[in-house]
Scaffold this active site. Structure first.
Site, mmCIF file in Angstrom:
data_model
loop_
_atom_site.group_PDB
_atom_site.id
_atom_site.type_symbol
_atom_site.label_atom_id
_atom_site.label_comp_id
_atom_site.label_asym_id
_atom_site.label_seq_id
_atom_site.Cartn_x
_atom_site.Cartn_y
_atom_site.Cartn_z
ATOM 1 N N LYS A 1 0.855 -1.192 0.000
ATOM 2 C CA LYS A 1 0.000 0.000 0.000
ATOM 3 C C LYS A 1 0.886 1.235 0.000
ATOM 4 O O LYS A 1 1.815 1.337 0.795
ATOM 5 C CB LYS A 1 -0.902 0.009 1.246
ATOM 6 C CG LYS A 1 -2.032 -1.007 1.176
ATOM 7 C CD LYS A 1 -2.984 -0.842 2.335
ATOM 8 C CE LYS A 1 -3.981 -1.968 2.409
ATOM 9 N NZ LYS A 1 -5.104 -1.840 1.495
ATOM 10 N N HIS B 1 -1.089 -8.110 8.866
ATOM 11 C CA HIS B 1 -1.188 -6.707 8.437
ATOM 12 C C HIS B 1 -0.933 -5.726 9.586
ATOM 13 O O HIS B 1 -0.167 -4.780 9.452
ATOM 14 C CB HIS B 1 -2.580 -6.416 7.865
ATOM 15 C CG HIS B 1 -2.968 -7.298 6.714
ATOM 16 N ND1 HIS B 1 -2.056 -7.771 5.807
ATOM 17 C CD2 HIS B 1 -4.171 -7.776 6.305
ATOM 18 C CE1 HIS B 1 -2.686 -8.510 4.901
ATOM 19 N NE2 HIS B 1 -3.971 -8.531 5.183
ATOM 20 N N ASP C 1 -6.186 -13.731 10.529
ATOM 21 C CA ASP C 1 -6.438 -13.160 9.210
ATOM 22 C C ASP C 1 -5.844 -11.754 9.070
ATOM 23 O O ASP C 1 -5.396 -11.379 7.997
ATOM 24 C CB ASP C 1 -7.959 -13.114 8.971
ATOM 25 C CG ASP C 1 -8.319 -12.638 7.580
ATOM 26 O OD1 ASP C 1 -7.780 -13.216 6.610
ATOM 27 O OD2 ASP C 1 -9.129 -11.703 7.448
#
Ligand code: BG6
Length: 494
Positions: free
Chosen positions: A187, A245, A240
């Site tokens: 990102k 992240h 997840d």
């Protein structure tokens, strides 16, 4: 400019949700930006019993759905024509034989690089890696092999399984061939965080425990599990999102300046942060982490059913769709500063923020604005949507008297005419060009698992109770119990 390398790019799981939502639209964007070499070829592998024509129709329809009216049909067709299709089961050697045949011609034509992208459920990683070896694609079979293998997250489902998966991969591929993806690193706003920290001398002197009171990292999603209950119900938000992240975001916020921006220098500094995180004692997990699951609610005026009602979710499942956790980094820079992390599905808004709260001024000078009413300074980095950086400061209110008010300095990341690229565009191009700097090294994965493993083990052993929050809210009220101080609270907005 076109990509430097001709190569063959194989996508396993080509009709799955990752390929549909992220990979195909990003490949189209790269095609439109003319990033592809003339000899770049794709092979989509899926169980669907399709001809290559049917696959191309599917691809064009998916990209059209995503990019809508702005599509350039000529580019889309050019992308579709780069594709071949292999139908078969991931665990069936015949599929790999068919793949070999298809690849044979391009390898023969001087295109020796092959990328294998595992856009498949993590449970299939082991089997596919073995099949690739048996079919002659591993480093063992081809000593000068320039093949690359891309492994999606989550890499393992806990520390032990991550180590097993890594050993299995290393049994057949060299580290230089392995690309562990965490798309948050692709990102642009995450890369911008590096620039914010290390290109502005005014930031560095205050980026530490002497000035910073606490840090919050929030990744709130409005979306739910979107047809992935089969995978998600066994994974949950901790595996997840948080282990990968959010941990990556934490390490970029907290790391020391690297010696250079090359792949290993950066990763060395991130690993040091992960290694300095204070281990959570298993018996006090509930002081450090909280899980919850969403129930039915309202999201922007629409009724949303609860997680338990989704197809594919086990009745009585205690899988968390929300996790909040507190970590301490025991080093000179961050000692005593809490890092609060949280992420959840079906939350009130789709927003990712890194919010840094500074300390109160030590002395009360502005008597008409008592100290308690003066909010400390904040730096808020909005990662998505509306990427921007905000600095909250105090200014004098116009008029008689010495009153203050909050003002904001805003730095938008993008100007109106500028477009940002999707994380997967950056990462796919890097894979094709063989650049591993934005990919994860195994010690990062390992240390991140080490941090969350006590939480996982505690929760896995306690499947009786889970907090709840209504869909469309900011998560469970109980999460405030993680805060170290009564004047800490979640920051939900920029
Ligand atoms: C994926 C998770 O890795 O990241 C999904 O598996 C999540 O559950 C997604 O929705 C979020 O990514 P982004 O880029 O939309 O923030």
């Amino acid at each position: 400019m076109s990509a430097t390398q001709p190569c063959s790019f194989v996508i396993f799981g080509a009709t799955g949700s990752l390929a549909r939502e992220k990979l195909l639209p990003s490949l189209y964007a790269l095609e439109r930006a003319e990033k592809f070499h003339d000899h770049l070829r794709f092979i989509a592998c899926s169980r669907r019993d399709w001809s290559v024509g049917e696959w191309r129709e599917y691809l064009m329809e998916r990209v059209l759905t995503k990019h809508g009216a702005a599509i350039d049909e000529r580019c889309l067709r050019r992308l579709a024509e780069r594709f071949d299709f292999v139908s078969g089961d991931l665990h069936d050697p015949q599929m790999y034989a068919a793949l070999r045949d298809k690849l044979g011609s391009s390898i023969g034509a001087g295109c020796s690089d092959v990328v294998f992208y595992l856009a498949i459920p993590p449970a299939d990683f082991f089997g596919v890696i073995t099949q690739l070896h048996d079919a002659g694609f591993s480093a063992h079979n081809d000593k000068g092999s320039r093949h690359r293998i891309v492994v999606e997250k989550p890499f393992g489902e806990d520390l032990a399984s991550a180590r097993r998966l890594n050993a299995h991969l290393h049994g057949y591929f060299n580290e230089e061939q392995i690309y562990r993806i965490d798309h948050y690193l692709g990102k642009e706003t995450v890369q911008n965080l590096l620039v914010f920290r290390f290109a502005n001398t005014l930031i560095e002197p205050i980026w530490n425990r002497h000035f910073i009171d606490h840090v919050q990292i929030t990744v709130a999603e409005e979306v739910g599990v979107e047809g992935r209950a089969g995978y998600y119900d066994g994974a949950g938000a901790l595996r997840d999102m948080l282990q990968n992240h959010l941990m990556q975001l934490l390490s970029v916020v907290a790391m020391e300046p690297p010696a250079s921006l090359d792949a290993d220098a950066l990763r060395d500094e991130k690993v040091k942060v992960l290694r300095s995180i204070r281990p959570i004692p298993r018996r006090s997990v509930s002081n450090y982490a909280l899980r919850a699951q969403y129930t039915a609610g309202q999201l922007h005026g629409e009724s949303v059913s609860g997680y338990q009602e989704l197809e594919g979710v086990e009745p009585g499942s205690t899988t968390e769709t929300y996790v909040a956790a507190k970590f301490y980094i025991d080093n000179w820079r961050w000692s005593g500063v809490p890092f609060y992390l949280r992420t959840g599905k079906r939350m009130a808004e789709q927003v990712s923020l890194i919010s840094i709260r500074f300390r109160h001024p030590p002395q009360q000078l502005f008597r008409e604005t008592p100290l308690e009413n003066i909010e400390p300074n904040w730096v808020v980095l909005a990662l998505q949507p509306n990427e921007s950086m905000h600095l909250e400061v105090h200014t004098k209110k116009p008029g008689l008297g010495m009153n203050t008010r909050r003002s904001r300095l805003l730095a938008s990341y993008r100007q109106e005419h500028e477009t940002a690229s999707e994380a997967y565009e950056t990462l796919l191009l890097d894979v094709i060009e063989g650049d591993r700097s934005l990919f994860i090294r195994f010690d990062e994965v390992e240390h991140a698992w080490q941090v969350v493993d006590p939480i996982l083990r505690h929760w896995d052993g306690d499947t009786g109770f889970i907090h709840t929050y209504p869909a469309g809210s900011w998560g469970p009220d109980e999460s405030v119990r993680l805060f170290d101080s009564e004047d800490h609270s979640w920051r939900n907005e920029v």
